[in-house]
Design a protein around this motif. Structure first.
Motif, PDB file in Angstrom:
ATOM      1  N   TRP A 150       0.761  -0.926   0.193  1.00  0.00           N
ATOM      2  CA  TRP A 150      -0.295  -0.058  -0.240  1.00  0.00           C
ATOM      3  C   TRP A 150       0.677   0.956   0.088  1.00  0.00           C
ATOM      4  O   TRP A 150       1.513   1.018   0.723  1.00  0.00           O
ATOM      5  CB  TRP A 150      -1.106   0.211   0.962  1.00  0.00           C
TER       6      TRP A 150
ATOM      7  N   ASP B 113      -8.493   5.747   1.759  1.00  0.00           N
ATOM      8  CA  ASP B 113      -9.095   6.178   0.187  1.00  0.00           C
ATOM      9  C   ASP B 113      -9.802   6.915   0.374  1.00  0.00           C
ATOM     10  O   ASP B 113      -9.885   7.469  -0.204  1.00  0.00           O
ATOM     11  CB  ASP B 113      -9.585   4.241  -0.206  1.00  0.00           C
TER      12      ASP B 113
ATOM     13  N   GLU C 176      -2.702   6.550  -2.338  1.00  0.00           N
ATOM     14  CA  GLU C 176      -1.584   6.760  -3.644  1.00  0.00           C
ATOM     15  C   GLU C 176      -1.688   5.589  -4.504  1.00  0.00           C
ATOM     16  O   GLU C 176      -2.617   5.450  -5.818  1.00  0.00           O
ATOM     17  CB  GLU C 176      -0.861   6.756  -3.197  1.00  0.00           C
ATOM     18  N   LYS C 177      -1.971   4.463  -3.749  1.00  0.00           N
ATOM     19  CA  LYS C 177      -2.194   2.971  -4.819  1.00  0.00           C
ATOM     20  C   LYS C 177      -2.080   1.582  -3.844  1.00  0.00           C
ATOM     21  O   LYS C 177      -1.427   1.499  -3.280  1.00  0.00           O
ATOM     22  CB  LYS C 177      -0.916   3.051  -6.248  1.00  0.00           C
TER      23      LYS C 177
END
Length: 936
Positions: A195, A340, A346-347
């Motif tokens: 993450w 989130d 971010e991703k």
């Protein structure tokens, strides 16, 4: 003797005799020789590693006992704290009870009851393996004497300030609710995620992206770290970031631990939940920005169940209440969702990672900050390092000392407390103010500190790490803290036989404790053996389905029983079908019965120093055949010596050059075997014994002896019978440490015929080489005879001549020495070579078309006229050649195929390469034969 060798009819019978007669007990006379068995867990059963290791220890013990040393192989078992407690907890769970239903005292009684009834399976199996331990001295790490030693060591170390209680990070088993050692943690590669999270800069000038595999632990972050030389972030050092979801600010710091190439080069530092982060914290804890953090940055977010803890008691309210009570993995989902939702995720990318799991519970291990007892190891490590550096302790092979040094020079304090009930209770008491009192009993403590009877004291609930008591094994088993005769005699012990995987956990700790409490190393040598792997080199494990039970190899097991055994009680039931299929594929007939001696000899033959062992059942089958060969040879000798004059009378004996040769070779083999065992080269000892018995004694000397026994010469017969018995009796003693049962059974029948009277081969001296009996002339002479006969046999094989067909042989280009050897040995050459005649040709005398073999420069010529059908033989050879030529392209194609090379396991590729080499070698030989026959 029975016609057929049956190990089951002799093995258990002889073991009972040995043990009943006390042959395993250490005798008072002789130089002390002592081996301490690595104490197996009382919950355990014999596996291949145990069987291999114990075979080597028993071989050493039997060898030194026969050499006249005062030999002690110390037996015993380990209480195996966590493992044993789990076994009994599973048992009472079947009654719908847990240990708390019983209470500590009653539960411990339950464990002792189980230990008496069901524990010690492995000690019974050790007897099946022929282990000659001194069972009269068997110890258990929880017995009274051992417990007294453990308590004494703890108290003395505490009083010296070498044992202390402190809050540090440990491996925490969230199911068992205890700290566990690194050895009890198994790391498995799993598919996971990485993450990437945004940590806003406190100055409002953007954010840092932090990559982590454990987003849930961010609640305990104390800093974000970068590498000191990372130009991307160096200008931000001294800044703070907002720790998402918490409202706290944490500093940005620089530390060389960070890998700038991994992730974003920014690493979250969570010292209360990661060992590497804890080390980073130790290096930076004196910084003002770290000290200003709550609890100095050590923020524990988990309960002992790995749930997010309730922070109601915290003044700073460090943990958002919405996460309290969530399991760590549920908290992960919630935290990721919240990040989130706030635009801080971010991703997420797929990522393989190593996940640590408890070897007993299977639960994911959690690094956790807890109060534990520790040994301050550095003062103990320094003399332990020096002991190996100065040669007081020698590692075999020598390179393992580097592993030892690497661990010892980077040693951390040892966490010795465990939060379970079964084990040595920590001898510490607490009062209501948290003061600690350490002593042998509460009564002693009250007296020492002048505490009245009504002053409240509470005993520490924890027990000691199993390795703590094991570290004392070399001297506690000998009676310490009392100054016993055994301690004075057998300490230091002679050698420790163990695997490399516990050099630090056990070997190093024994060295430290031995030096501390005895002022002397616990052993002189440490023989490190490899791991036992399957025939393909894979580690044996239940999940692979390739585990072999040594008792199954001894007794044999049918296919269906083997399948049931391998799939029952599996921790991964989904693999059961695959394991069943593999078992049926590799063992379609089940496993044959090989007997203990064949298995032991296999272990010895494979024991090349320091290398892992590829265990192949084909080797065991070969050594079972070796046992049969020895048995049949003994039967032949007995049939020809019972009720005969075997050279013990006053009548003269005549000894041939053949007799002197086998005696010379016997003494050479004795010397080689002794040298091999003295240097822990069990493989070389087994090889020397095997080749001598099978090739020289059985295949050559027994055949030579038949000629002498049929000669009609009484003196010659007496000499041969005497030699037959002398060599066999010596060979049995030579082999006894490796194969104790068959050697005892045969020796009992051979010894009286050789004029030896004794109750057991175990009580006999180990053979000693006599250089005066190594007759070099006899060795040269018989080597010449064997080379001659082998040359004739090779021609028979190459030319496809029947073994029994009498041959006419011509000898050419021989020396005067060759002529003399031919004259002296003609009867052996003709009998064993199946020769009708042997003719000597002058070097210039023409010879007919012949097949040729060489003995040095001398030619052995076998005229081919009338011996073979030339055309038929060429046709046969052409068929064989063509078959190989048809097979070669298929294997060459495989090995030239990149897809095969890239995907196939290394073992499969290796087998194909061996097959290719064998085919090419066979093709070359066949084409050579073809050329020879065409030339006739």
């Amino acid at each position: 003797m029975e016609k057929t060798y049956d190990p089951h009819s002799i093995e258990q019978r002889w073991y009972k005799i040995w043990e009943k007669n006390g042959y395993f007990a250490a005798k008072p006379e002789g130089k002390p020789y002592c081996i301490m068995i690595p104490p197996p867990n009382v919950t355990g059963s014999l596996h291949m590693g145990h069987a291999f290791q114990d075979t080597l220890m028993d071989a050493l013990t039997r060898y030194h006992r026969m050499k006249g040393d005062s030999t002690l192989w110390q037996p015993g078992t380990d209480h195996a704290g966590i493992a044993t407690q789990m076994v009994v907890e599973r048992l009472i769970s079947e009654e719908d009870k847990n240990r708390h239903d019983y209470g500590r005292e009653k539960f411990i009684e339950k464990i002792w009851q189980w230990k008496e009834e069901s524990g010690g399976t492995i000690t019974r199996q050790l007897r099946r393996m022929g282990a000659s331990l001194d069972w009269s001295r068997e110890r258990f790490t929880m017995d009274e004497g051992m417990s007294a030693a453990v308590q004494e060591v703890f108290i003395r170390l505490y009083e010296e300030g070498l044992i202390y209680r402190g809050k540090r990070l440990v491996n925490w088993d969230t199911v068992l609710h205890t700290a566990v050692s690194d050895l009890e943690v198994l790391s498995e590669e799993e598919n996971g995620s990485m993450w990437y999270m945004r940590y806003p800069l406190a100055n409002g000038q953007g954010y840092l992206i932090v990559a982590t595999t454990r987003p849930e632990t961010m609640l305990g972050d104390a800093a974000v770290a970068i590498h000191p030389n990372d130009d991307r972030y160096r200008h931000l050092l001294g800044e703070f970031v907002e720790l998402p979801l918490t409202g706290r600010k944490i500093p940005l710091i620089a530390d060389p631990y960070v890998d700038p190439e991994f992730g974003t080069g920014c690493v979250k530092i969570t010292p209360a939940h990661d060992f590497n982060d804890y080390d980073v914290w130790l290096r930076h804890r004196d910084r003002s920005e770290i000290q200003a953090l709550p609890n100095g940055g050590l923020i524990n977010i988990f309960t002992i169940d790995a749930q997010i803890r309730n922070n109601e008691a915290d003044e700073d309210q460090l943990i958002p209440p919405k996460y309290s009570g969530l399991d760590r993995f549920e908290a992960r989902k919630q935290i990721v969702a919240d990040l989130d939702a706030q635009g801080l995720l971010e991703k997420v990318v797929n990522h393989k990672l190593m996940v640590p799991k408890g070897d007993r519970s299977g639960s994911v291990i959690e690094p956790l900050l807890t109060d534990q007892w520790y040994v301050k190891v550095e003062p103990l490590a320094a003399p332990a390092i020096a002991a190996v550096e100065n040669g007081d302790i020698k590692f075999v092979p020598d390179n393992w000392k580097n592993t030892y040094f690497d661990w010892m020079r980077n040693i951390q304090d040892w966490c010795i407390s465990r939060q379970i009930w079964w084990g040595h209770r920590i001898p510490a008491w607490y009062d209501n103010q948290g003061n600690i009192y350490v002593g042998r009993s509460e009564q002693e403590i009250r007296g020492k500190h002048s505490l009245p009877a009504d002053y409240p004291l509470k005993r520490d609930e924890d027990v000691l790490d199993t390795w703590f008591s094991s570290a004392l094994w070399p001297f506690s088993t000998l009676g310490w803290p009392d100054n016993t005769e055994e301690l004075a005699k057998y300490y230091p012990t002679s050698v420790l036989v163990t695997g490399f995987d516990i050099i630090f956990f056990w070997v190093a700790r024994m060295i430290m404790m031995g030096l501390k409490f005895q002022g002397e190393v616990p052993f002189r040598e440490v023989y490190i053996h490899g791991l036992v792997r399957d025939a393909e080199g894979q580690k044996m494990s239940k999940s692979k389905g390739n585990v072999l039970d040594p008792i199954d190899l001894i007794d044999g097991i049918k296919l269906e029983a083997l399948v049931e055994k391998r799939i029952s009680g599996m921790m991964q039931p989904h693999l059961a079908k695959k394991i069943e299929q593999d078992t049926r594929k590799h063992f379609p007939e089940g496993i044959s019965s090989y007997g203990t001696d064949a298995l032991r000899f296999t272990f010895a033959a494979l024991a090349s120093t320091g290398r892992d062992i590829r265990f192949d059942l084909a080797r065991t089958e070969g050594y079972r055949n070796f046992c049969n060969k020895l048995w049949n040879a003994a039967r032949y000798v007995l049939m020809n010596t019972e009720a005969q004059d075997n050279g013990l009378s006053d009548r003269p004996c005549q000894y041939t050059q053949i007799d002197r040769w086998i005696i010379a070779r016997l003494n050479q083999v004795i010397a080689a075997t002794v040298n091999a065992i003295d240097n822990y080269r069990f493989d070389l000892a087994a090889q020397a014994i095997y080749e001598f018995i099978w090739n020289e004694y059985c295949d050559w000397y027994l055949e030579f002896a038949k000629i002498s026994l049929q000669s009609g010469d009484a003196a010659l017969q007496r000499g041969t019978r005497s030699t037959l018995l002398t060599v066999l009796e010596n060979v049995l003693r030579l082999t006894h440490p490796l194969m104790p049962f068959i050697t005892e059974e045969i020796w009992q029948r051979v010894a009286p015929l050789a004029g030896i009277s004794a109750d057991s081969i175990m009580l006999q001296p180990y053979p000693v080489a006599d250089e005066a009996k190594i007759d070099l002339n006899a060795l040269r002479e018989v080597n010449w005879i064997m080379a001659f006969i082998l040359g004739v046999r090779r021609i028979r094989g190459e030319m496809n001549i029947a073994p029994g067909k009498p041959l006419h042989v011509l000898v050419q280009n021989g020396s005067a020495s060759d002529l003399n050897s031919l004259t002296e040995s003609r009867i052996y050459l003709q009998k064993l070579g199946r020769l009708e005649s042997i003719s000597w040709l002058d070097s210039d005398e023409p010879a007919p078309e012949s097949a040729i073999a060489l003995v040095g420069d001398m030619k052995i010529l076998i005229p081919m006229a009338g011996l073979i059908d030339k055309n038929a033989e060429l046709t046969r050879l052409e068929k064989e050649i063509q078959k190989i030529k048809n097979d070669l392209p298929r294997i060459e194609g495989k090995l030239n195929n990149p897809a095969f090379i890239d995907k196939a396991p290394a073992e499969v590729i290796g087998k194909e390469k061996l097959k290719l080499g064998d085919l090419r070698f066979s093709l070359h030989n066949l084409e050579e034969q073809q050329k020879k026959i065409r030339a006739l």
